[in-house]
Write a protein that holds these residues in place. Structure first.
Motif, PDB file in Angstrom:
ATOM      1  N   THR A  29     -41.059  -4.821 -34.642  1.00 48.61           N
ATOM      2  CA  THR A  29     -42.418  -5.376 -34.575  1.00 48.61           C
ATOM      3  C   THR A  29     -42.508  -6.387 -33.442  1.00 48.61           C
ATOM      4  OG1 THR A  29     -42.731  -5.028 -36.940  1.00 48.61           O
ATOM      5  CG2 THR A  29     -44.178  -6.634 -35.870  1.00 48.61           C
ATOM      6  N   ARG A  30     -41.498  -7.209 -33.299  1.00 49.08           N
ATOM      7  CA  ARG A  30     -41.470  -8.170 -32.188  1.00 49.08           C
ATOM      8  C   ARG A  30     -41.529  -7.443 -30.844  1.00 49.08           C
ATOM      9  NH1 ARG A  30     -36.964 -10.320 -35.488  1.00 49.08           N
ATOM     10  NH2 ARG A  30     -37.793 -12.065 -36.686  1.00 49.08           N
ATOM     11  N   ALA A  57     -44.383  -5.707 -26.026  1.00 47.75           N
ATOM     12  CA  ALA A  57     -44.796  -4.626 -25.131  1.00 47.75           C
ATOM     13  C   ALA A  57     -46.309  -4.606 -24.946  1.00 47.75           C
ATOM     14  CB  ALA A  57     -44.320  -3.276 -25.664  1.00 47.75           C
ATOM     15  N   ALA A  58     -47.031  -5.013 -25.994  1.00 46.34           N
ATOM     16  CA  ALA A  58     -48.495  -5.057 -25.930  1.00 46.34           C
ATOM     17  C   ALA A  58     -48.991  -6.339 -25.273  1.00 46.34           C
ATOM     18  CB  ALA A  58     -49.073  -4.936 -27.339  1.00 46.34           C
ATOM     19  N   ALA A 108     -49.355  -0.413 -32.936  1.00 48.47           N
ATOM     20  CA  ALA A 108     -49.381   0.563 -31.847  1.00 48.47           C
ATOM     21  C   ALA A 108     -50.781   1.139 -31.663  1.00 48.47           C
ATOM     22  CB  ALA A 108     -48.381   1.680 -32.118  1.00 48.47           C
ATOM     23  N   SER A 109     -51.462   1.425 -32.751  1.00 48.14           N
ATOM     24  CA  SER A 109     -52.828   1.955 -32.664  1.00 48.14           C
ATOM     25  C   SER A 109     -53.792   0.905 -32.123  1.00 48.14           C
ATOM     26  CB  SER A 109     -53.299   2.440 -34.032  1.00 48.14           C
ATOM     27  OG  SER A 109     -52.515   3.526 -34.453  1.00 48.14           O
ATOM     28  N   LYS A 110     -53.686  -0.312 -32.643  1.00 49.15           N
ATOM     29  CA  LYS A 110     -54.589  -1.392 -32.234  1.00 49.15           C
ATOM     30  C   LYS A 110     -54.503  -1.668 -30.733  1.00 49.15           C
ATOM     31  CE  LYS A 110     -55.387  -6.343 -32.910  1.00 49.15           C
ATOM     32  NZ  LYS A 110     -56.735  -6.520 -33.386  1.00 49.15           N
ATOM     33  N   TYR A 136     -49.962   4.066 -29.024  1.00 50.75           N
ATOM     34  CA  TYR A 136     -49.560   5.165 -29.897  1.00 50.75           C
ATOM     35  C   TYR A 136     -50.047   6.510 -29.364  1.00 50.75           C
ATOM     36  CZ  TYR A 136     -48.232   7.262 -34.391  1.00 50.75           C
ATOM     37  OH  TYR A 136     -47.636   8.018 -35.374  1.00 50.75           O
ATOM     38  N   GLY A 137     -50.112   6.614 -28.062  1.00 47.68           N
ATOM     39  CA  GLY A 137     -50.468   7.877 -27.435  1.00 47.68           C
ATOM     40  C   GLY A 137     -51.963   8.096 -27.349  1.00 47.68           C
ATOM     41  N   LYS A 138     -52.342   8.916 -26.387  1.00 44.48           N
ATOM     42  CA  LYS A 138     -53.761   9.178 -26.184  1.00 44.48           C
ATOM     43  C   LYS A 138     -54.258  10.335 -27.037  1.00 44.48           C
ATOM     44  CE  LYS A 138     -53.439  12.073 -21.940  1.00 44.48           C
ATOM     45  NZ  LYS A 138     -52.582  13.044 -22.455  1.00 44.48           N
TER      46      LYS A 138
END
Length: 172
Positions: free
Chosen positions: A19-20, A25-26, A76-78, A82-84
């Motif tokens: 999670t960290r 990464a975001a 990842a979605s937010k 999480y991919g296109k």
């Protein structure tokens, strides 16, 4: 201004480490509330925060998320990591599950009897070198097999795998 996500866990890598990495990464700053005593954990359990009575827990967007994969999928979605499309998500999930398998093998080393630890550690190292590293090195080939995945998605997959491998390997 949106509140920073708050991570509740032990002062250790464990199940919160991914999670960290994902928040980093975001480019998202976060706060950490380390559980320093049994009372800290009991407080979370008693106030109803822990659906399954265990950590990790992440407070984000007014929610209290538990269970590592649920937390990771949400983040990842937010943050569009999480991919296109469904193909990119499937590829990300394949590598994520490989990391989960690898992590579980490493975690099991902690519970081995001392007299078994050296042999089991050697087996885990062998699997990492002969099964997992080759699979992770094939990211670019797999990306080509899935068609036109974005370069950004490919880089995120490779970066996440590299971080996971680097963090696990020194512990062996």
């Amino acid at each position: 201004m949106t509140e920073k996500p708050k991570l509740h866990y032990l002062n250790a890598r464990g199940r919160m480490e991914s999670t960290r990495w994902l928040l980093a990464a975001a480019g998202v700053e976060f706060e950490e509330k380390f559980l320093e005593s049994a009372e800290d954990l009991d407080k979370l359990r008693n106030d109803g925060s822990l659906l399954f009575q265990q950590v990790p827990i992440v407070e984000i967007d007014g929610m209290k998320l538990v269970q590592t994969r649920a937390i990771l999928n949400y983040i990842a979605s937010k943050y569009n990591l999480y991919g296109k499309d469904i193909k990119e998500r499937a590829l990300i999930d394949m590598y994520t599950e490989g990391i989960v398998d690898l992590t579980e093998m490493v975690f099991l080393l902690i519970t081995c009897q001392p007299e078994e630890r050296d042999a089991k550690t050697a087996l885990v190292k062998e699997k990492i070198q002969n099964r997992y590293f080759p699979a992770f090195e094939k990211v670019s080939e797999t990306v080509q097999c899935f068609g036109e995945l974005s370069l950004e998605a490919s880089r995120k997959i490779v970066a996440g795998l590299g971080e996971a491998i680097v963090s696990l390997t020194p512990k062996l």
